[in-house]
Design a protein around this motif. Structure first.
Motif, PDB file in Angstrom:
ATOM      1  N   ARG A 118     -38.101  35.724  43.060  1.00 40.16           N
ATOM      2  CA  ARG A 118     -36.914  35.080  43.607  1.00 40.16           C
ATOM      3  C   ARG A 118     -35.724  35.272  42.676  1.00 40.16           C
ATOM      4  O   ARG A 118     -34.579  35.287  43.120  1.00 40.16           O
ATOM      5  CB  ARG A 118     -37.170  33.586  43.817  1.00 40.16           C
ATOM      6  CG  ARG A 118     -38.239  33.288  44.854  1.00 40.16           C
ATOM      7  CD  ARG A 118     -38.412  31.801  45.061  1.00 40.16           C
ATOM      8  NE  ARG A 118     -37.230  31.210  45.698  1.00 40.16           N
ATOM      9  CZ  ARG A 118     -37.041  29.909  45.841  1.00 40.16           C
ATOM     10  NH1 ARG A 118     -37.949  29.064  45.384  1.00 40.16           N
ATOM     11  NH2 ARG A 118     -35.966  29.453  46.433  1.00 40.16           N
ATOM     12  N   ALA A 119     -35.989  35.402  41.377  1.00 44.52           N
ATOM     13  CA  ALA A 119     -34.912  35.565  40.406  1.00 44.52           C
ATOM     14  C   ALA A 119     -34.357  36.986  40.388  1.00 44.52           C
ATOM     15  O   ALA A 119     -33.353  37.247  39.721  1.00 44.52           O
ATOM     16  CB  ALA A 119     -35.414  35.194  39.007  1.00 44.52           C
ATOM     17  N   GLY A 120     -34.999  37.901  41.105  1.00 45.96           N
ATOM     18  CA  GLY A 120     -34.465  39.246  41.181  1.00 45.96           C
ATOM     19  C   GLY A 120     -35.400  40.357  40.748  1.00 45.96           C
ATOM     20  O   GLY A 120     -35.028  41.531  40.788  1.00 45.96           O
ATOM     21  N   ALA A 121     -36.624  39.994  40.323  1.00 45.91           N
ATOM     22  CA  ALA A 121     -37.575  41.038  39.945  1.00 45.91           C
ATOM     23  C   ALA A 121     -37.940  41.879  41.169  1.00 45.91           C
ATOM     24  O   ALA A 121     -37.925  41.394  42.294  1.00 45.91           O
ATOM     25  CB  ALA A 121     -38.836  40.417  39.349  1.00 45.91           C
ATOM     26  N   SER A 122     -38.254  43.135  40.928  1.00 48.10           N
ATOM     27  CA  SER A 122     -38.571  44.046  42.026  1.00 48.10           C
ATOM     28  C   SER A 122     -40.060  44.139  42.314  1.00 48.10           C
ATOM     29  O   SER A 122     -40.492  44.967  43.102  1.00 48.10           O
ATOM     30  CB  SER A 122     -38.017  45.440  41.726  1.00 48.10           C
ATOM     31  OG  SER A 122     -36.609  45.420  41.750  1.00 48.10           O
ATOM     32  N   GLY A 123     -40.851  43.280  41.666  1.00 41.54           N
ATOM     33  CA  GLY A 123     -42.275  43.278  41.948  1.00 41.54           C
ATOM     34  C   GLY A 123     -43.084  42.895  40.732  1.00 41.54           C
ATOM     35  O   GLY A 123     -42.532  42.553  39.690  1.00 41.54           O
ATOM     36  N   ALA A 167     -35.273  35.126  31.546  1.00 42.20           N
ATOM     37  CA  ALA A 167     -34.748  36.430  31.131  1.00 42.20           C
ATOM     38  C   ALA A 167     -34.513  37.338  32.334  1.00 42.20           C
ATOM     39  O   ALA A 167     -33.514  38.062  32.402  1.00 42.20           O
ATOM     40  CB  ALA A 167     -35.713  37.094  30.153  1.00 42.20           C
ATOM     41  N   THR A 168     -35.429  37.295  33.298  1.00 48.91           N
ATOM     42  CA  THR A 168     -35.276  38.106  34.507  1.00 48.91           C
ATOM     43  C   THR A 168     -33.999  37.737  35.248  1.00 48.91           C
ATOM     44  O   THR A 168     -33.253  38.605  35.719  1.00 48.91           O
ATOM     45  CB  THR A 168     -36.493  37.922  35.434  1.00 48.91           C
ATOM     46  OG1 THR A 168     -37.651  38.465  34.801  1.00 48.91           O
ATOM     47  CG2 THR A 168     -36.283  38.625  36.765  1.00 48.91           C
ATOM     48  N   ARG A 169     -33.733  36.448  35.353  1.00 50.56           N
ATOM     49  CA  ARG A 169     -32.533  35.989  36.060  1.00 50.56           C
ATOM     50  C   ARG A 169     -31.268  36.514  35.379  1.00 50.56           C
ATOM     51  O   ARG A 169     -30.331  36.974  36.040  1.00 50.56           O
ATOM     52  CB  ARG A 169     -32.520  34.459  36.113  1.00 50.56           C
ATOM     53  CG  ARG A 169     -31.424  33.880  36.984  1.00 50.56           C
ATOM     54  CD  ARG A 169     -31.580  32.381  37.159  1.00 50.56           C
ATOM     55  NE  ARG A 169     -32.761  32.056  37.947  1.00 50.56           N
ATOM     56  CZ  ARG A 169     -33.842  31.454  37.485  1.00 50.56           C
ATOM     57  NH1 ARG A 169     -33.911  31.114  36.214  1.00 50.56           N
ATOM     58  NH2 ARG A 169     -34.874  31.198  38.261  1.00 50.56           N
ATOM     59  N   PHE A 170     -31.243  36.474  34.039  1.00 51.12           N
ATOM     60  CA  PHE A 170     -30.078  36.973  33.303  1.00 51.12           C
ATOM     61  C   PHE A 170     -29.955  38.495  33.399  1.00 51.12           C
ATOM     62  O   PHE A 170     -28.863  39.045  33.605  1.00 51.12           O
ATOM     63  CB  PHE A 170     -30.157  36.564  31.827  1.00 51.12           C
ATOM     64  CG  PHE A 170     -29.746  35.155  31.550  1.00 51.12           C
ATOM     65  CD1 PHE A 170     -28.450  34.718  31.819  1.00 51.12           C
ATOM     66  CD2 PHE A 170     -30.648  34.248  31.029  1.00 51.12           C
ATOM     67  CE1 PHE A 170     -28.064  33.407  31.564  1.00 51.12           C
ATOM     68  CE2 PHE A 170     -30.272  32.927  30.770  1.00 51.12           C
ATOM     69  CZ  PHE A 170     -28.979  32.512  31.040  1.00 51.12           C
ATOM     70  N   ILE A 171     -31.080  39.175  33.251  1.00 49.25           N
ATOM     71  CA  ILE A 171     -31.052  40.639  33.214  1.00 49.25           C
ATOM     72  C   ILE A 171     -30.662  41.239  34.557  1.00 49.25           C
ATOM     73  O   ILE A 171     -29.878  42.184  34.632  1.00 49.25           O
ATOM     74  CB  ILE A 171     -32.425  41.182  32.736  1.00 49.25           C
ATOM     75  CG1 ILE A 171     -32.596  40.890  31.242  1.00 49.25           C
ATOM     76  CG2 ILE A 171     -32.555  42.679  33.015  1.00 49.25           C
ATOM     77  CD1 ILE A 171     -33.976  41.215  30.700  1.00 49.25           C
ATOM     78  N   THR A 172     -31.201  40.697  35.645  1.00 45.38           N
ATOM     79  CA  THR A 172     -30.863  41.248  36.963  1.00 45.38           C
ATOM     80  C   THR A 172     -29.425  40.933  37.356  1.00 45.38           C
ATOM     81  O   THR A 172     -28.894  41.521  38.300  1.00 45.38           O
ATOM     82  CB  THR A 172     -31.809  40.708  38.059  1.00 45.38           C
ATOM     83  OG1 THR A 172     -31.788  39.276  38.064  1.00 45.38           O
ATOM     84  CG2 THR A 172     -33.232  41.204  37.812  1.00 45.38           C
ATOM     85  N   ALA A 173     -28.782  40.012  36.631  1.00 47.30           N
ATOM     86  CA  ALA A 173     -27.376  39.690  36.900  1.00 47.30           C
ATOM     87  C   ALA A 173     -26.412  40.534  36.062  1.00 47.30           C
ATOM     88  O   ALA A 173     -25.195  40.454  36.253  1.00 47.30           O
ATOM     89  CB  ALA A 173     -27.121  38.212  36.632  1.00 47.30           C
TER      90      ALA A 173
END
Length: 218
Positions: A91-96, A61-67
């Protein structure tokens, strides 16, 4: 937006956020697939994301949402302080990420920091986590091309970021003003196409610029 498969936990986080005068929950989700749909529909500034959920997990979900075009920021909340999925989420784009047992004031502070465009890492825990899982990725045989765009000073600042230093600490180490450090940080993030210090730290490890344990490569 608050995402967690446990309704009681989700309601608790939502209540804490809504109690703050400058924050509001626009949506809640109990699984990753719903989170992606709701993030696209509501365009939240920030998503509090659980990792282990049925169906689509928080990592995917993080990978999809940050895209998404609106580029929501993701702050991962986990019960586990040494979870490889957390590293993959970064690595998928989370900020922490923070542990779920963080104090309410810590959580609210993290929400504001990440929403403002910076990254945040659970003190102590993240250094061990990155040290552990950065060793899994093979070191490149040569310096990645993006790093060659950095000036010597920007490269120096990146090393200090990866060592866990704040802007004020970096300024004291280099003998420059904190504002100057912030300018260097913004410049190197732009050159490297990164969102925040968290991604900068991961890049420094994965590129071999700094070794697990915080030792720079000479």
């Amino acid at each position: 937006m608050v995402v967690d498969d446990q309704s009681v936990v989700r309601a608790g986080f939502a209540a804490m956020v809504d109690a703050e005068p400058d924050l509001a929950v626009v949506a809640e989700a109990g699984d990753g697939a719903s989170a992606v749909e709701l993030a696209a529909a509501h365009a939240p500034d920030l998503v509090l994301m659980d990792i282990r959920m049925p169906g689509m997990d928080g990592l995917t979900a993080t990978r999809f949402i940050t895209a998404l075009e609106t580029r929501p920021k993701v702050l991962v909340l986990t019960t586990f302080d040494l979870d490889e999925y957390v590293y993959e989420a970064l690595r998928a784009g989370a900020s922490g990420f923070l542990l779920k047992d963080a104090q309410p004031e810590e959580l609210m502070s993290a929400v504001r920091v990440v929403a403002a465009g910076d990254g945040i890492l659970a003190p102590g825990v993240t250094r061990r986590l990155i040290d552990t899982f950065a060793q899994v990725a093979p070191l490149p045989s040569r310096t990645p091309e993006p790093l060659t765009r950095l000036t010597p000073r920007e490269r120096q600042v990146l090393l200090h970021i990866a060592s866990g230093m704040t802007n004020a600490e970096i300024g004291a180490e280099l003998g420059v003003a904190t504002g100057t450090v912030k300018t260097h940080v913004n410049a190197l993030l732009a050159k490297l196409g990164l969102r925040d210090r968290v991604q900068a730290t991961i890049l420094a490890y994965e590129s071999g610029l700094i070794r697990p344990g915080g030792m720079p490569v000479v």
